[in-house]
Design an enzyme around this catalytic site. Structure first.
Site, mmCIF file in Angstrom:
data_model
loop_
_atom_site.group_PDB
_atom_site.id
_atom_site.type_symbol
_atom_site.label_atom_id
_atom_site.label_comp_id
_atom_site.label_asym_id
_atom_site.label_seq_id
_atom_site.Cartn_x
_atom_site.Cartn_y
_atom_site.Cartn_z
ATOM 1 N N HIS A 1 0.827 -1.218 0.000
ATOM 2 C CA HIS A 1 0.000 0.000 0.000
ATOM 3 C C HIS A 1 0.857 1.262 0.000
ATOM 4 O O HIS A 1 0.481 2.283 0.575
ATOM 5 C CB HIS A 1 -0.969 0.010 1.186
ATOM 6 C CG HIS A 1 -1.963 -1.102 1.166
ATOM 7 N ND1 HIS A 1 -3.142 -1.039 0.441
ATOM 8 C CD2 HIS A 1 -1.963 -2.324 1.757
ATOM 9 C CE1 HIS A 1 -3.812 -2.173 0.599
ATOM 10 N NE2 HIS A 1 -3.119 -2.964 1.388
ATOM 11 N N ASN B 1 -10.231 -3.024 1.822
ATOM 12 C CA ASN B 1 -9.915 -2.974 0.399
ATOM 13 C C ASN B 1 -11.180 -2.716 -0.407
ATOM 14 O O ASN B 1 -12.292 -2.758 0.124
ATOM 15 C CB ASN B 1 -9.282 -4.298 -0.066
ATOM 16 C CG ASN B 1 -7.912 -4.536 0.529
ATOM 17 O OD1 ASN B 1 -7.118 -3.623 0.670
ATOM 18 N ND2 ASN B 1 -7.625 -5.780 0.886
#
Length: 711
Positions: A87, A160
């Protein structure tokens, strides 16, 4: 192995007889480790099984004493400094959450106990695999990490845009990321899974198949951060003041609507603007088009954890919405951009362990591991300082303040006044004391939290169905979306060099989802097509899985190109008028011409169809598109206007041609069809119809499909 594929002898780096100087390859050779025919060991040499974490019973919680798990995750968390190991590429914004009602019947969480109550939030979007320098449009799972600055402490939902995850046990997380990251020898490919190690891992770990199906569909290449949904992934507990608990799944449904790119469009957009997603989010907020999501939960009884044909503790499974509908509980709005990217977006440090009273964990083994890993990761990113929670973006806004006996450490920003920094002392009259449940303190849900099981390194038998839900996904999406998955697999596996052990094995796994899928992929990558395996097949479908079978809820913030020419003042004036009308609908309308002039926003050389969601061709532009003359037009480069229209058409975008601007459509059929309008004059009816076309977003009837003979 060396470059000739020969085995290198492992030598002890501490051996003083090792030959070579620091400038010679032979010096480096002494540090090469040969892992052939060896056991997995800890860093201190003990042979171990590191494929499953230690749990109290196969469905029980992960145990703190599992030194194998802790050391493996600790080493992984500290691999990268200082960017996030995963990320790394992201963008964020501030906003607020507003509760729809008083939900104290299901949770004691204070931010959900009053209708209209607003709680500040920070939301960070991201991709998973790529580095900070990768493109926004890489095909990937996208992170949606939300922090609620509640009046009783910070609550983070670190989720997510896909409701499931690749693995079931956190001890495999380093393996997953090592597999999908670039090859360690040449750092290729960046932000992509189209390589051997990724698909070797996927084919050998069928738990990955469900998430892979989502990622290879439109969900992996969203149109923007504003047009994706978010999910908490795990099953959580909501707990009331009286200790009653429910199992829940968190959802964030985009109130803009879901929208995704197609693969050629994503590649073009990434080349034209690697920052497309963060730019879109920033521009929308700056323009006052504040993105919104509806927060909802699926609520289930504790005793129903195994009632749906799968295990609610399994993070690779969804709860179909036609079985357990969504209950909307509030709205999340982003209304302010960061002042400084590093200080806020880069330094925000989320943790799944940031919870508040009324929210609790489950025994999901992926969740259990993340509870350890996130804090450890943040320690690494803070260069070892335990005071990362004191950074402004991380500081809680709790009405209780921050009071504990944690002390010192690098970058300490508070000045403790107590002389007895330990609990249960008699020296400080103002020492903090433990908060009981009755006094508003956090408490663990007591119901069904009894553990009685043997210590095992194993996977629960209730986790072993890896293929039913990937097939459910396949059955539930449109044929054109199925084609996108097929094309994605052809592309990805086409880059895999290992024919049998990876390509063929992956096709074997796909065959347990769908023989049609497996055969269509196999035919394109040079491996044998498998025979059907009916024991795995079912025809069940569910709702909410498709990206493309719903229209957008609003067109606000979408980008429209109005193609014109500086060779005609009438054309340019019409284009400016059209752009003004469309801007009044909340669209970002840009006039495109050969060179900058009054009213021209950008030029053809700086434009591409991928940058826009729709195209309008103004009257008086026929000279730009006539095949006999367009190559002579000074549009830098020649034929760029025609290319924009052709690409917009192939990418399924809405198109309007005004008057002789219809010449632009001669290369794509020259007639009206779904999403293509030809008009001689412009009025409100024209633009209302164009707005409806934009809400359709993608006209998949233009998407090339496999011929029937190949299916």
């Amino acid at each position: 192995m060396d470059s000739r594929g020969e085995q290198l002898e492992r030598r002890d780096p501490s051996d003083s007889t090792a030959s070579g100087s620091p400038g010679d390859q032979s010096f480096l050779d002494q540090f090469v480790i040969n892992d052939t025919d060896t056991f997995t060991t800890t860093d201190f040499g003990t042979p171990v099984d590191d494929t499953h974490s230690l749990k109290a019973g196969s469905r029980g919680p992960t145990l703190l004493e599992d030194f194998v798990f802790r050391t493996k995750l600790t080493r992984f968390d500290h691999e990268r400094v200082p960017e996030r190991a995963v990320h790394a590429r992201g963008a964020g914004a501030h906003g607020y959450f507003e509760s729809y009602g008083d939900w104290s019947n299901i949770t004691a969480a204070s931010f959900l106990t009053q209708a209209g109550k607003q709680t500040p939030v920070f939301l960070r979007f991201s991709t998973v695999a790529g580095s900070r320098g990768s493109a926004d449009t890489a095909r990937d799972v996208h992170g949606t990490a939300v922090r609620f600055y509640t009046d009783e402490g910070n609550f983070d939902i670190v989720g997510n845009n896909i409701p499931v995850f690749f693995i079931q046990d956190a001890i495999q997380f380093p393996d997953l990321i090592h597999a999908v990251k670039p090859s360690p020898d040449n750092e290729i490919p960046q932000a992509a899974t189209a390589h051997d190690s990724a698909y070797d891992f996927f084919s050998r770990n069928p738990s990955t198949l469900h998430t892979l199906m989502w990622a290879l569909s439109g969900h992996g290449i969203p149109r923007s951060f504003r047009h994706l949904d978010g999910f908490g992934v795990h099953t959580f507990r909501l707990v009331t003041d009286s200790g009653q608990s429910k199992l829940v799944k968190f959802h964030f449904k985009s109130l803009q609507g879901k929208a995704s790119l197609i693969w050629p469009e994503a590649q073009a957009l990434g080349g034209q603007d690697a920052d497309a997603h963060r730019r879109d989010l920033w521009n929308a907020i700056e323009a006052g088009h504040f993105p919104e999501w509806e927060m909802a939960v699926q609520i289930m009884n504790e005793e129903d954890a195994l009632a749906f044909g799968f295990d609610l503790l399994d993070p690779t499974k969804i709860v179909p919405q036609d079985i357990v509908p969504l209950t909307p509980i509030g709205k999340l709005v982003l209304n302010r951009n960061p002042t400084n990217y590093f200080a806020e977006t880069e330094q925000v440090m989320f943790s799944i362990g940031h919870v508040v009273r009324g929210i609790d964990f489950t025994e999901d083994p992926l969740m259990q591991g993340r509870l350890f890993s996130y804090v450890d990761t943040q320690l690494n990113r803070a260069m070892g300082s335990p005071n990362f929670e004191q950074i402004p973006i991380n500081r809680p806004r709790s009405r209780f303040g921050v009071h504990n006996v944690n002390r010192d450490g690098a970058m300490q920003q508070f000045i403790p006044s107590s002389i007895a920094p330990y609990m249960n002392n008699t020296l400080n009259s103002g020492s903090p004391r433990p908060a009981t449940q009755n006094e508003g303190g956090f408490f663990t849900a007591p119901a069904r939290r009894v553990v009685d099981g043997n210590y095992v390194r194993d996977v629960s038998p209730t986790f072993l169905d890896y293929w039913t839900q990937p097939r459910l996904f396949w059955n539930s999406i449109l044929p054109a979306e199925q084609q996108m998955v097929v094309n994605a697999l052809r592309f990805e596996l086409g880059h895999v060099q290992t024919m049998m052990s990876v390509r063929q094995a992956m096709v074997g796994q796909l065959n347990r989802i769908s023989n049609d899928l497996a055969v269509r992929v196999a035919s394109a990558i040079g491996v044998d097509s498998p025979s059907p395996d009916p024991q795995y097949y079912h025809e069940n479908k569910t709702i909410g899985l498709s990206v493309f079978n719903e229209t957008l809820k609003t067109v606000v913030g979408l980008n429209v190109a109005v193609l014109s020419t500086t060779n005609s003042s009438d054309s340019l004036n019409q284009a400016k008028s059209i752009a003004q009308t469309l801007s009044g609908k909340g669209l970002n309308a840009q006039v495109v011409a050969e060179v900058f002039a009054d009213g021209v926003d950008t030029t053809y050389i700086a434009s591409d169809a991928a940058l826009f969601d729709g195209v309008v061709v103004a009257d008086g532009t026929s000279g730009l598109f006539d095949p006999l003359t367009s190559s002579m037009v000074a549009t830098f480069p020649p034929r760029r206007p025609l290319q924009i229209v052709m690409d917009a058409y192939s990418q399924g975008k809405a198109i309007v041609a005004v008057g002789n601007g219809n010449e632009a459509l001669s290369q794509v059929g020259g007639q009206e069809r779904a999403g293509v309008r030809i008009v001689n004059s412009t009025d409100s009816t024209t633009w209302d119809a164009f707005e409806d076309d934009l809400k359709q977003f993608k006209f998949l009837d233009r998407y090339p499909m496999d011929p029937p003979s190949s299916q």
